[in-house]
Design an enzyme around this catalytic site. Structure first.
Site, PDB file in Angstrom:
ATOM      1  N   SER A  99       0.784  -1.231   0.000  1.00  0.00           N
ATOM      2  CA  SER A  99       0.000   0.000   0.000  1.00  0.00           C
ATOM      3  C   SER A  99       0.819   1.286   0.000  1.00  0.00           C
ATOM      4  O   SER A  99       0.260   2.387   0.048  1.00  0.00           O
ATOM      5  CB  SER A  99      -0.917   0.001   1.232  1.00  0.00           C
ATOM      6  OG  SER A  99      -0.164  -0.268   2.409  1.00  0.00           O
ATOM      7  N   GLU A 100       2.131   1.183  -0.080  1.00  0.00           N
ATOM      8  CA  GLU A 100       2.991   2.343   0.135  1.00  0.00           C
ATOM      9  C   GLU A 100       2.709   3.503  -0.811  1.00  0.00           C
ATOM     10  O   GLU A 100       2.736   4.676  -0.399  1.00  0.00           O
ATOM     11  CB  GLU A 100       4.470   1.931   0.016  1.00  0.00           C
ATOM     12  CG  GLU A 100       4.994   1.131   1.201  1.00  0.00           C
ATOM     13  CD  GLU A 100       4.686  -0.358   1.127  1.00  0.00           C
ATOM     14  OE1 GLU A 100       5.172  -1.114   1.986  1.00  0.00           O
ATOM     15  OE2 GLU A 100       3.950  -0.766   0.202  1.00  0.00           O
ATOM     16  N   VAL A 101       2.476   3.223  -2.103  1.00  0.00           N
ATOM     17  CA  VAL A 101       2.330   4.341  -3.044  1.00  0.00           C
ATOM     18  C   VAL A 101       1.083   5.175  -2.769  1.00  0.00           C
ATOM     19  O   VAL A 101       1.015   6.342  -3.177  1.00  0.00           O
ATOM     20  CB  VAL A 101       2.330   3.856  -4.517  1.00  0.00           C
ATOM     21  CG1 VAL A 101       3.700   3.301  -4.889  1.00  0.00           C
ATOM     22  CG2 VAL A 101       1.234   2.838  -4.785  1.00  0.00           C
ATOM     23  N   LEU A 119       0.445   6.363  -0.046  1.00  0.00           N
ATOM     24  CA  LEU A 119       0.933   7.359   0.902  1.00  0.00           C
ATOM     25  C   LEU A 119       2.081   8.180   0.318  1.00  0.00           C
ATOM     26  O   LEU A 119       2.730   8.938   1.036  1.00  0.00           O
ATOM     27  CB  LEU A 119       1.403   6.674   2.187  1.00  0.00           C
ATOM     28  CG  LEU A 119       0.365   5.793   2.895  1.00  0.00           C
ATOM     29  CD1 LEU A 119       0.995   5.072   4.069  1.00  0.00           C
ATOM     30  CD2 LEU A 119      -0.825   6.630   3.344  1.00  0.00           C
TER      31      LEU A 119
END
Length: 262
Positions: free
Chosen positions: A134-136, A138
């Site tokens: 899910s990093e992208v 954020l």
């Protein structure tokens, strides 16, 4: 109450439990340091045969703790690099633990939680588990975990899930190679114990050397140096006490010394 709990059964099966159920086992700098120490310590303990990694509560791990991320936003570049290196070294400690490692996954495994899964040797997951890189979403990237996730899922799958941050099911995680075995939620512990029993039936020294062998040959051309290295490894193992015991037990139709009754 500690954020990381460890327990070792009489048969040498150790369990490391992330114990932050209220925040879905999201990790911060303290959890990272504690996980690093736990896996290094258990890896050095000759009484330990297997290490299970679990999460308390409803989730395996939701990845990075929001409070930790807020603090990082105020860090200098040097402080951010040091913090990121601590995370990278923790992942490496799990990946290079000389004992077989098994991730027991239920609920959510998001962001860095997927990295923890990928760094383990074997993954047994509930059919209801869900995953997301899910990093992208954020504005970040899954940098520290990327070597393990790419190795587990492959570059092509990572091109999709690193970039889209989509959630994907446990069945999809198994199709991609991130998960090895699925079980219904009420059968997860039975599946884990079955895997544990399979691992305990094998020679512990050979398992450690098998893990090192994988690192030695992975993504390398099969040249003369690799041929010589692998020949040396099996010759050494054949002459080892475990090798002689294992072959002797097979020929004599008896259990080897490391196998305990079920």
């Amino acid at each position: 109450m500690s954020d990381i709990l460890t327990d070792i059964r009489p048969d040498g099966v150790a369990t490391v439990t992330m114990n932050r159920a209220a925040v879905h086992n999201a990790f911060n700098e303290t959890v990272i340091a504690d996980l690093d120490r736990a896996f290094r310590r258990l890896g050095d303990d000759p009484s330990v045969r297997i290490v299970l990694l679990r999460g308390a509560g409803k989730s395996f791990s939701a990845g990075a703790d929001l409070g930790w991320m807020q603090r990082m936003a105020g860090y200098s570049r040097e402080e951010n690099v040091a913090d990121a290196l601590a995370l990278a070294r923790m992942m490496q400690a799990i990946d290079r633990c000389p004992r077989p490692t098994v991730a027991v996954v239920h609920g959510a495994a998001f962001g860095g939680g997927v990295g923890l899964v990928a760094a383990c040797d074997i993954v047994v997951a509930s059919e209801a588990a869900s995953f997301s890189l899910s990093e992208v979403r954020l504005g970040l990237i899954p940098a520290a975990i990327s070597p393990y996730v790419v190795a587990a899922m492959g570059e092509r799958a990572c091109r999709r899930y690193f970039l889209s941050a989509e959630r994907f099911s446990a069945a999809e995680a198994m199709r991609l190679g991130l998960v090895h075995e699925l079980a219904p939620a009420d059968g997860l512990e039975t599946a884990v114990e079955r895997m544990v029993r399979s691992l305990l039936d094998c020679a512990p020294g050979a398992q450690t050397e098998a893990k090192d062998l994988i690192r030695a040959v992975s993504r390398r051309p099969t040249d003369d140096a690799v041929l010589a290295d692998t020949a040396d490894r099996i010759a050494t193992r054949r002459a080892s006490a475990e090798g002689r015991e294992g072959v002797g037990a097979f020929l004599e139709k008896r259990d080897p010394s490391w196998r305990t009754p079920a």
